[in-house]
Motif scaffolding. Structure first.
Motif, short mmCIF file in Angstrom:
data_model
loop_
_atom_site.label_atom_id
_atom_site.label_comp_id
_atom_site.label_asym_id
_atom_site.label_seq_id
_atom_site.Cartn_x
_atom_site.Cartn_y
_atom_site.Cartn_z
N GLU A 22 0.79 6.12 -1.80
CA GLU A 22 0.42 5.76 -0.75
C GLU A 22 -0.90 5.06 -0.85
O GLU A 22 -1.26 3.88 -0.45
CB GLU A 22 0.12 6.65 0.28
CG GLU A 22 1.26 7.20 1.19
CD GLU A 22 1.88 6.44 2.14
OE1 GLU A 22 1.37 5.13 2.23
OE2 GLU A 22 2.72 6.69 2.94
N GLU A 54 10.75 3.36 4.03
CA GLU A 54 9.45 3.63 4.84
C GLU A 54 8.65 2.58 4.63
O GLU A 54 7.95 1.80 5.81
CB GLU A 54 9.22 4.79 5.07
CG GLU A 54 7.82 5.21 5.66
CD GLU A 54 7.18 6.54 5.56
OE1 GLU A 54 6.02 6.85 5.97
OE2 GLU A 54 7.99 7.39 4.95
N LEU A 55 8.25 2.32 3.68
CA LEU A 55 7.22 1.32 3.04
C LEU A 55 7.69 -0.07 3.60
O LEU A 55 6.63 -0.86 4.14
CB LEU A 55 6.76 1.49 1.70
CG LEU A 55 6.06 2.57 1.14
CD1 LEU A 55 6.12 2.66 -0.25
CD2 LEU A 55 4.58 2.84 2.00
N ARG A 56 8.87 -0.30 3.29
CA ARG A 56 9.50 -1.66 3.62
C ARG A 56 9.19 -2.05 4.94
O ARG A 56 9.06 -3.20 5.44
CB ARG A 56 10.82 -1.91 3.18
CG ARG A 56 11.37 -3.15 3.07
CD ARG A 56 12.84 -3.27 2.70
NE ARG A 56 13.25 -2.79 1.57
CZ ARG A 56 14.07 -1.74 1.44
NH1 ARG A 56 14.37 -1.18 2.41
NH2 ARG A 56 14.43 -1.37 0.15
N GLY A 57 9.58 -0.92 5.71
CA GLY A 57 9.42 -1.16 7.26
C GLY A 57 8.20 -1.39 7.80
O GLY A 57 8.04 -1.79 9.11
N ARG A 58 7.13 -1.43 7.13
CA ARG A 58 5.77 -1.51 7.60
C ARG A 58 5.52 -3.18 7.52
O ARG A 58 4.37 -3.28 8.11
CB ARG A 58 4.66 -0.79 6.73
CG ARG A 58 5.02 0.75 6.83
CD ARG A 58 3.87 1.51 5.95
NE ARG A 58 4.10 2.80 5.70
CZ ARG A 58 3.34 3.62 5.18
NH1 ARG A 58 2.35 3.14 4.18
NH2 ARG A 58 3.49 4.88 5.04
N PHE A 59 6.40 -3.64 6.92
CA PHE A 59 6.16 -5.27 6.62
C PHE A 59 7.11 -6.11 7.01
O PHE A 59 8.25 -5.71 7.23
CB PHE A 59 5.76 -5.56 5.23
CG PHE A 59 4.76 -4.84 4.66
CD1 PHE A 59 3.49 -5.00 4.98
CD2 PHE A 59 5.08 -3.45 3.82
CE1 PHE A 59 2.28 -4.32 4.22
CE2 PHE A 59 3.96 -2.79 3.17
CZ PHE A 59 2.53 -3.06 3.59
N GLU A 60 6.89 -7.36 7.60
CA GLU A 60 7.99 -8.26 7.91
C GLU A 60 8.85 -8.81 6.66
O GLU A 60 8.31 -8.62 5.50
CB GLU A 60 7.28 -9.55 8.74
CG GLU A 60 6.67 -9.30 9.96
CD GLU A 60 7.71 -8.74 11.15
OE1 GLU A 60 8.67 -8.84 10.83
OE2 GLU A 60 7.16 -7.95 12.11
N TYR A 69 2.45 -2.20 -3.68
CA TYR A 69 3.05 -0.94 -4.03
C TYR A 69 4.06 -0.84 -5.29
O TYR A 69 4.33 0.16 -5.77
CB TYR A 69 3.86 0.00 -2.76
CG TYR A 69 2.97 0.17 -1.66
CD1 TYR A 69 2.51 1.30 -1.67
CD2 TYR A 69 2.71 -0.53 -0.55
CE1 TYR A 69 1.51 1.77 -0.57
CE2 TYR A 69 1.98 -0.45 0.45
CZ TYR A 69 1.41 0.82 0.54
OH TYR A 69 0.61 0.99 1.70
#
Length: 904
Positions: A22, A54-60, A69
């Motif tokens: 993170e 989860e990380l991918r879901g934070r961005f369009e 990352y």
């Protein structure tokens, strides 16, 4: 059924690893994951996909935030994933780096976490990474090369890997474990040449490193020389081979090194790119052990090439060899005969000179080969060859081509379709719109005629359609514009006005452009606007006056009188712009019977027609360049891309505002539309129409659409003086290889006796001098025209262009000028031209023996000597035409001479 139990690492370990990911601490993460045991690594590997999601879901989707990352995720995956295939797929997931990302910056960290893997596993990973490579700058190239060096395995055969290895430079090349594996492939892999094409310094980079390794004994010179030759034989573009040519030059093979490879070098001479053939010929020339047959093969290959530099080198090599060993003269015969077909008179002359010089040493077979080729020579060279080799082939060659007469000119004008005669056809034509000036004139005339004949019927058919159009955003947007520049907008406005569906009234007043437009475009807009106004005010006449009767745009005088009689009989008034356009479309030749009928008309329009005579307009054309618009020294070698043509017009006022505006040729305007229509609007004023095209003759932008043969053909079929403006249009299309129809246009105008040859010559010279067209393209077009019957006209064009093109003392001649002079000499000989051209005389007197000077002297001798030609010279005095005020490039005389040019 029992629930599936997922083993997870201790919470504190996973939280620590997750926290490092993170916070993107890649270096600390690498140290941490190396301390995990096998079970913990498997458990982290199970958690990584969930974290990635989860990380991918934070961005369009279009956001590249996940790239930040990439390093920590790649390090984590490389450390914990089990199989080499899984690691390879994880490292180069698409979301870790978009296409525009640079090289990876985490290679050392990835290598560190992979260090404890078995050697076989890492070799497997290296091979998988190599086979994923698609280009020399692929993201994984650095890691793949590093793993190959660490493991010491032989790289799989894969061209992008070799190109990537080359792309990273030859640092510490001698100690590179990949050298022995990849060096042989350097000369075979596709893409290496393009990667190394910018290498120039023989003391640096690969060009310095490879010969240095050969000097040290680390690699063999034979390996490098063989590699270059092998690469040449594989073929490729100049870009692909450029580096290898430079490496070959840096190695500079000795005659002893060349001899075993002579057969390969010989095979390169005929078809390889020039930069390859040149060093091959140089190596062979220094090789002493070539047989007579090998020498003949080499000379023949070089003398048949198109590159003049190689042909010159071949002739020089041949001459030196035969002088040193006269017995080689017979082997030189066939190659010299090949050189008789060279595209340069200079090279042909050199070949004849050598053939004559070595004729005594040739056997009968060699002499026969030369005699057979004599007919390919120009007559003046053929006569020299016949004197040495005998035979009567020169006379046959001279008689082989007899310039044909000019083809008959096609019919100048044909009748056009009548206006639209039914509402149904009008409705269908409205869909297609005004795709050409012919379709526009039919559409406009049909609308006016049908509305005048049956307004209610037209409205009944068109109103539903026009009401439906109001719902479309295009229609509403049209009425919110500041101005209407497209005639289609005015036409739809007129239909809306007729059907009472217009969102606003008096569109004819609101939407006329406020800024300057080209005068022909303004005339179009005024014609459309007055139709809209008449439709709105219910004052449409029964027909339009200016609708053309012929495909040149002309309206016959008899038809125009008939139309005015119809308008008068209906008690209507003709539209003002329509009347003025109709007058501009009248033929130049008066029709006494029609004018007699016009004198009986009683309306003001009838009186204007009865008093009408075609105005004479003088057009002057100047070439300008630079921001200040100064005149350019066209003898300068500088090429100016900001040159422009500035026409000015002088005409007596007619009192008709639109006629005077159009014939006055305003110098500046802001917007151009319907440029292709302008010749049809001025069919009796060819030079005026051409003057409006001047901003579109010279190229200013790479994607600009220039005046083409279509517009030139319309100008050719128009009437009126043909001067500088029309001449520059013709000269421009003649010099454009993408406009093959240009020669037909020139022949058509010449056949009518309307070709301004002198002015075309002057403008052609200026176009070449300014860099707007290439000499070679102008020569090709003029030669084609001459061979199709316009040889006398082409002679006058060439003779008037030469004073512009010949270099001043001390100035380097333009490329291809010798060929232009040759064209002038050939056409002068065909038409028997006589008379001295001062610029040709002065250049002929200069010192030197270049091919250009020899051609200039030959032309001068033709024009002033007794043996210059066989014609009577009368062919150059016809088809003249002078500029419409634009100046002349030379005075044509009936005896075939050309006087000094004067600028108008």
């Amino acid at each position: 059924m029992s629930a599936r139990v997922v083993n997870v690492p201790p919470v504190d370990q996973w939280d620590e690893i997750r926290n490092l990911i993170e916070r993107r601490h890649a270096d600390r993460l690498a140290e941490r994951v190396k301390g995990l045991d096998d079970e913990a690594r498997r458990e982290v590997a199970a958690r990584l996909p969930e974290l990635l999601k989860e990380l991918r879901g934070r961005f369009e989707r279009w956001d590249d935030g996940l790239v930040g990352y990439a390093a920590v995720l790649r390090v984590a995956g490389a450390a914990v994933l089990g199989g080499a295939a899984a690691v390879a797929s994880w490292l180069y997931r698409r979301e870790f780096a978009p296409q525009w990302a640079g090289p990876d910056n985490d290679v050392d960290l990835v290598l560190a976490v992979l260090a404890d893997r078995p050697a076989g596993w890492r070799a497997d990973l290296a091979e998988r990474l190599v086979l994923r490579m698609r280009a020399s700058d692929d993201r994984g190239m650095a890691l793949a090369l590093a793993l190959l060096r660490e493991t010491g395995v032989e790289p799989p055969p894969h061209d992008p890997l070799v190109a990537g290895w080359a792309d990273r430079g030859p640092s510490r090349l001698g100690a590179d474990p990949l050298l022995d594996h990849l060096l042989p492939r350097l000369f075979e892999a596709q893409g290496v040449g393009r990667v190394l094409q910018w290498e120039r310094d023989p003391d640096a980079g690969w060009l310095g490193a490879l010969p240095a390794l050969a000097d040290e004994g680390r690699v063999k010179r034979e390996t490098l020389i063989d590699g270059c030759v092998r690469r040449f034989l594989l073929g490729g573009t100049v870009i692909d081979l450029r580096f290898f040519v430079r490496l070959h030059e840096a190695l500079d093979p000795s005659p002893a090194e060349t001899a075993p490879r002579a057969r390969d070098y010989l095979s390169l001479l005929a078809a390889s790119p020039g930069p390859v053939a040149e060093p091959a010929a140089r190596c062979l020339r220094a090789c002493e052990g070539l047989t007579a047959d090998e020498l003949a093969e080499a000379w023949e290959a070089l003398l048949f090439r198109s590159e003049r530099k190689l042909v010159r080198a071949g002739l020089s090599w041949l001459d030196r060899s035969v002088r040193r060993a006269p017995a080689l003269a017979d082997a030189a015969a066939v190659p010299l005969a090949r050189a008789f077909t060279a595209d340069s008179v200079e090279l042909q002359e050199k070949a004849v000179e050598l053939a004559v010089a070595h004729a005594a040493g040739m056997g009968e077979e060699g002499r026969a080969a030369v005699r057979e080729a004599i007919e390919l020579l120009p007559s003046h060279l053929g006569r020299r060859a016949v004197a040495a080799f005998g035979g009567g082939t020169v006379a046959e060659a001279e008689a082989a081509f007899v310039p044909p007469p000019l083809p008959a000119a096609p019919e100048r004008a044909r009748r056009v379709e009548p206006p639209i005669e039914s509402v149904e056809e009008l409705s269908r034509s409205m869909v297609d719109g005004a795709r050409s000036w012919q379709s526009w004139e039919r559409l406009l005339a049909g609308f006016v005629t049908l509305a005048g004949r049956d307004r209610a019927g037209v409205v009944a058919v068109l109103r539903p359609r026009m009401s439906e159009m109001l719902k479309h955003p295009v229609t509403s947007d049209r009425y919110r514009k500041e101005s209407w520049d497209r005639i289609a907008e005015w036409f739809w406005g007129a239909v809306h006005a007729l059907t009472a569906t217009a969102p606003a009234r008096e569109a004819w007043r609101r939407f006329m452009p406020k800024t300057t437009r080209a005068a022909p475009h303004l005339l179009l807009l005024h014609r459309a606007a007055e139709v809209l106004r008449a439709a709105e005010e219910d004052t449409l006449p029964p027909l339009l006056l200016a609708t053309p009767t012929h495909d040149t745009g002309h309206v016959t005088a008899a038809e125009l009188v008939r139309r005015l009689e119809t308008v008068e009989a209906a008690g209507a008034k003709p539209l003002a712009a329509d009347l003025q356009q109709a007058l501009l479309r009248l033929p130049r030749t008066p029709d006494p019977e029609a004018m007699e009928r016009a004198a009986r008309l009683t309306s003001p329009a009838g009186r204007i027609l009865a008093a009408w005579t075609c105005p004479e307009v003088a057009i002057e054309l100047k070439w300008r360049c630079g921001e200040q618009g100064g005149d350019h020294d066209w003898h300068s070698r500088d090429r100016h891309h900001d040159v422009r043509l500035e026409p000015t017009a002088t005409a007596a006022p007619t009192g008709l505002p639109l006629v005077d505006l159009v014939l006055g040729v305003p110098r500046h305007w802001d917007e151009v539309r319907h440029r292709d229509w302008w010749p049809s609007m001025l069919p009796s004023h060819r030079e005026v129409a051409a003057a409006y095209l001047m901003p579109h003759v010279l190229r200013r932008f790479w994607d600009e659409t220039l005046v083409g043969p279509g517009q030139a053909r319309e100008l050719a079929r128009a009437e009126g003086p043909a001067g500088a403006a029309f001449a520059v249009v013709l000269a421009r299309i003649l010099g454009d290889p993408n406009m093959p129809g240009s020669v037909e246009v020139l022949l058509e105008v010449a056949a009518r006796g309307e070709l301004p040859a002198d002015e075309i010559g002057r403008q052609a010279g200026l176009l070449v001098a300014s860099g707007q067209v290439r000499m070679i393209d102008m020569i090709a077009a003029l030669d084609a025209a001459a061979r199709r019957g316009a040889y006398a006209h082409v002679w006058r064009i060439a003779a008037t262009a030469l004073p512009v093109l010949l270099p001043a003392p001390g100035e380097r001649p333009r490329n291809g000028l010798a060929g232009f002079v040759t064209l002038a000499a050939v056409t002068a000989e065909w038409c028997g031209a006589r008379g001295e051209i001062p610029e040709v005389r002065d250049m002929a007197a200069r010192k030197g023996n270049s091919g250009l000077l020899r051609e200039v002297r030959r032309l001068h001798d033709l024009l002033t000597g007794d043996g210059g030609g066989t014609g009577d010279g009368s062919g150059t005095g016809d088809g003249g035409g002078t500029g419409d005020g634009g100046g002349t490039g030379g005075t044509a005389r009936t005896d075939g001479t050309v006087g000094a040019g004067q600028e108008g």
